[in-house]
Structures are given as structure tokens and as C-alpha cells.
Design a protein around this motif. Sequence first.
Motif, PDB file in Angstrom:
ATOM      1  N   PRO A  38      76.116  76.674 -59.014  1.00 48.69           N
ATOM      2  CA  PRO A  38      75.351  76.785 -57.950  1.00 48.69           C
ATOM      3  C   PRO A  38      73.811  76.939 -57.928  1.00 48.69           C
ATOM      4  O   PRO A  38      73.207  76.808 -56.848  1.00 48.69           O
ATOM      5  N   LEU A  39      73.217  77.527 -59.007  1.00 48.00           N
ATOM      6  CA  LEU A  39      71.986  77.408 -59.185  1.00 48.00           C
ATOM      7  C   LEU A  39      71.345  76.265 -58.873  1.00 48.00           C
ATOM      8  O   LEU A  39      70.348  75.995 -58.192  1.00 48.00           O
ATOM      9  N   ARG A  40      71.783  75.116 -59.530  1.00 44.21           N
ATOM     10  CA  ARG A  40      71.328  73.854 -59.393  1.00 44.21           C
ATOM     11  C   ARG A  40      71.453  73.228 -58.086  1.00 44.21           C
ATOM     12  O   ARG A  40      70.413  72.830 -57.482  1.00 44.21           O
ATOM     13  N   GLY A  41      72.864  73.614 -57.481  1.00 44.87           N
ATOM     14  CA  GLY A  41      73.060  73.229 -56.125  1.00 44.87           C
ATOM     15  C   GLY A  41      71.807  73.986 -55.130  1.00 44.87           C
ATOM     16  O   GLY A  41      71.416  73.116 -54.091  1.00 44.87           O
ATOM     17  N   LEU A  42      71.883  75.372 -55.361  1.00 45.44           N
ATOM     18  CA  LEU A  42      70.587  75.770 -54.292  1.00 45.44           C
ATOM     19  C   LEU A  42      69.279  75.144 -54.422  1.00 45.44           C
ATOM     20  O   LEU A  42      68.358  75.284 -53.566  1.00 45.44           O
ATOM     21  N   THR A  43      68.936  74.927 -55.628  1.00 47.71           N
ATOM     22  CA  THR A  43      67.761  74.388 -56.103  1.00 47.71           C
ATOM     23  C   THR A  43      67.536  73.065 -55.388  1.00 47.71           C
ATOM     24  O   THR A  43      66.515  72.905 -54.699  1.00 47.71           O
ATOM     25  N   PHE A  44      68.665  72.154 -55.450  1.00 49.94           N
ATOM     26  CA  PHE A  44      68.483  71.096 -54.663  1.00 49.94           C
ATOM     27  C   PHE A  44      68.147  71.064 -53.150  1.00 49.94           C
ATOM     28  O   PHE A  44      67.506  70.553 -52.671  1.00 49.94           O
ATOM     29  N   ALA A  45      68.989  72.202 -52.635  1.00 54.88           N
ATOM     30  CA  ALA A  45      69.070  72.301 -51.162  1.00 54.88           C
ATOM     31  C   ALA A  45      67.498  72.945 -50.674  1.00 54.88           C
ATOM     32  O   ALA A  45      66.926  72.385 -49.780  1.00 54.88           O
ATOM     33  N   PHE A  46      67.042  73.732 -51.769  1.00 55.89           N
ATOM     34  CA  PHE A  46      65.683  74.282 -51.357  1.00 55.89           C
ATOM     35  C   PHE A  46      64.444  73.189 -51.351  1.00 55.89           C
ATOM     36  O   PHE A  46      63.974  73.123 -50.354  1.00 55.89           O
ATOM     37  N   PHE A  47      64.646  72.231 -52.234  1.00 49.93           N
ATOM     38  CA  PHE A  47      63.704  71.069 -52.515  1.00 49.93           C
ATOM     39  C   PHE A  47      63.871  70.198 -51.236  1.00 49.93           C
ATOM     40  O   PHE A  47      62.971  69.475 -50.928  1.00 49.93           O
ATOM     41  N   VAL A  48      65.261  69.880 -50.943  1.00 48.58           N
ATOM     42  CA  VAL A  48      65.467  69.217 -49.877  1.00 48.58           C
ATOM     43  C   VAL A  48      64.777  69.658 -48.671  1.00 48.58           C
ATOM     44  O   VAL A  48      64.049  68.941 -47.710  1.00 48.58           O
ATOM     45  N   VAL A  49      64.921  71.217 -48.291  1.00 53.24           N
ATOM     46  CA  VAL A  49      64.268  71.602 -47.169  1.00 53.24           C
ATOM     47  C   VAL A  49      62.752  71.615 -47.489  1.00 53.24           C
ATOM     48  O   VAL A  49      62.110  71.346 -46.172  1.00 53.24           O
ATOM     49  N   LEU A  50      62.437  71.918 -48.176  1.00 49.91           N
ATOM     50  CA  LEU A  50      60.726  71.920 -48.813  1.00 49.91           C
ATOM     51  C   LEU A  50      60.124  70.599 -48.548  1.00 49.91           C
ATOM     52  O   LEU A  50      59.118  70.290 -47.703  1.00 49.91           O
ATOM     53  N   PHE A  51      60.677  69.489 -49.126  1.00 49.87           N
ATOM     54  CA  PHE A  51      60.091  68.179 -48.984  1.00 49.87           C
ATOM     55  C   PHE A  51      60.334  67.630 -47.698  1.00 49.87           C
ATOM     56  O   PHE A  51      59.673  67.120 -47.314  1.00 49.87           O
ATOM     57  N   SER A  52      61.510  67.916 -46.796  1.00 50.25           N
ATOM     58  CA  SER A  52      61.483  67.677 -45.542  1.00 50.25           C
ATOM     59  C   SER A  52      60.422  68.351 -44.444  1.00 50.25           C
ATOM     60  O   SER A  52      59.799  67.619 -43.826  1.00 50.25           O
ATOM     61  N   VAL A  53      60.123  69.386 -44.672  1.00 51.67           N
ATOM     62  CA  VAL A  53      58.996  70.291 -44.164  1.00 51.67           C
ATOM     63  C   VAL A  53      57.741  69.524 -44.407  1.00 51.67           C
ATOM     64  O   VAL A  53      56.757  69.466 -43.664  1.00 51.67           O
ATOM     65  N   LEU A  54      57.411  69.312 -45.755  1.00 51.01           N
ATOM     66  CA  LEU A  54      56.221  68.710 -46.152  1.00 51.01           C
ATOM     67  C   LEU A  54      55.855  67.499 -45.484  1.00 51.01           C
ATOM     68  O   LEU A  54      54.757  67.053 -45.047  1.00 51.01           O
ATOM     69  N   THR A  55      57.085  66.708 -45.440  1.00 48.76           N
ATOM     70  CA  THR A  55      56.769  65.473 -44.895  1.00 48.76           C
ATOM     71  C   THR A  55      56.795  65.381 -43.420  1.00 48.76           C
ATOM     72  O   THR A  55      55.856  64.657 -43.085  1.00 48.76           O
ATOM     73  N   TYR A  56      57.496  66.263 -42.691  1.00 46.85           N
ATOM     74  CA  TYR A  56      57.225  66.579 -41.374  1.00 46.85           C
ATOM     75  C   TYR A  56      55.872  67.075 -41.052  1.00 46.85           C
ATOM     76  O   TYR A  56      55.246  66.418 -39.885  1.00 46.85           O
ATOM     77  N   MET A  57      55.282  67.742 -41.702  1.00 46.91           N
ATOM     78  CA  MET A  57      53.908  68.346 -41.523  1.00 46.91           C
ATOM     79  C   MET A  57      52.861  67.242 -41.752  1.00 46.91           C
ATOM     80  O   MET A  57      51.865  67.414 -41.124  1.00 46.91           O
ATOM     81  N   THR A  58      53.002  66.217 -42.538  1.00 48.65           N
ATOM     82  CA  THR A  58      52.109  65.287 -42.954  1.00 48.65           C
ATOM     83  C   THR A  58      52.297  63.903 -42.121  1.00 48.65           C
ATOM     84  O   THR A  58      51.401  63.026 -42.654  1.00 48.65           O
ATOM     85  N   THR A  59      53.193  63.570 -41.278  1.00 47.41           N
ATOM     86  CA  THR A  59      53.439  62.412 -40.751  1.00 47.41           C
ATOM     87  C   THR A  59      53.033  62.791 -39.369  1.00 47.41           C
ATOM     88  O   THR A  59      53.124  63.932 -38.871  1.00 47.41           O
ATOM     89  N   THR A  60      52.890  61.760 -38.399  1.00 50.59           N
ATOM     90  CA  THR A  60      52.572  61.763 -37.239  1.00 50.59           C
ATOM     91  C   THR A  60      53.820  61.806 -36.150  1.00 50.59           C
ATOM     92  O   THR A  60      54.860  61.239 -36.565  1.00 50.59           O
ATOM     93  N   PRO A  61      53.678  62.245 -34.901  1.00 48.05           N
ATOM     94  CA  PRO A  61      54.957  62.144 -34.242  1.00 48.05           C
ATOM     95  C   PRO A  61      55.613  60.917 -33.680  1.00 48.05           C
ATOM     96  O   PRO A  61      56.801  60.923 -33.450  1.00 48.05           O
TER      97      PRO A  61
END
Length: 95
Positions: free
Chosen positions: A34-57
Motif C-alpha cells: 500500500p505504501l508504494r501504491g499511495l506513493t504512485f497515487a500521490f505522484f500522479v496527482v502531483l505531476f497532474s497539478v504541475l503539468t496543469y499549472m504550466t500549460t495553457t488553457p
Amino acid sequence: MKPHEATARPIDPYIVLALAILLPGAGHVAVRQPLRGLTFAFFVVLFSVLTYMTTTPDQSFVGRHAGGLFVWALSIPDAYRRARVRSAMAQRAEG
């Protein structure tokens, strides 16, 4: 390996694959990591937000969330491979 894991039958790798495809980290949770799974889920959310913030609409949904989708795509074969290894180890121990 913990004592109760030695006697527990591992989950079918194809079920783990389906879980990993449906939800990031779910395949890892199914193979008792579960720790590995939650880590992957965290980084999915993190990188989704980072990519969302750095791209144009004017970018597509996939383009705006590409970082998170990439991490999710990496987690799918990882969960499946871990399930296959657990399954092979259980078969070897039985026979």
C-alpha cells in the motif's frame, strides 16, 4: 515476507493489472504494497497539478495532465510485474 503472507494465496496478476488500469496505486495495494501504491497515487496527482499549472488553457485534457498520466502509465506494468513475481514465487513454493 510476513507469516500471514506466506500462507495467503496471491491475487491473480490479471486482476492486479485491471485494478492498476482503473485507479492509480490500486494494483500495488492489491499485492499488499500500500505504501508504494499511495506513493504512485500521490505522484500522479502531483505531476497532474504541475503539468496543469504550466500549460495553457488551449491544450487538450491529456496535454494538461500529461505528467500525471505518465506516472500512472509507469505504475501499471510495475504493479503487474510485482503480481507476477508473487504468483511465481507462490507456485514455486507449492510445487
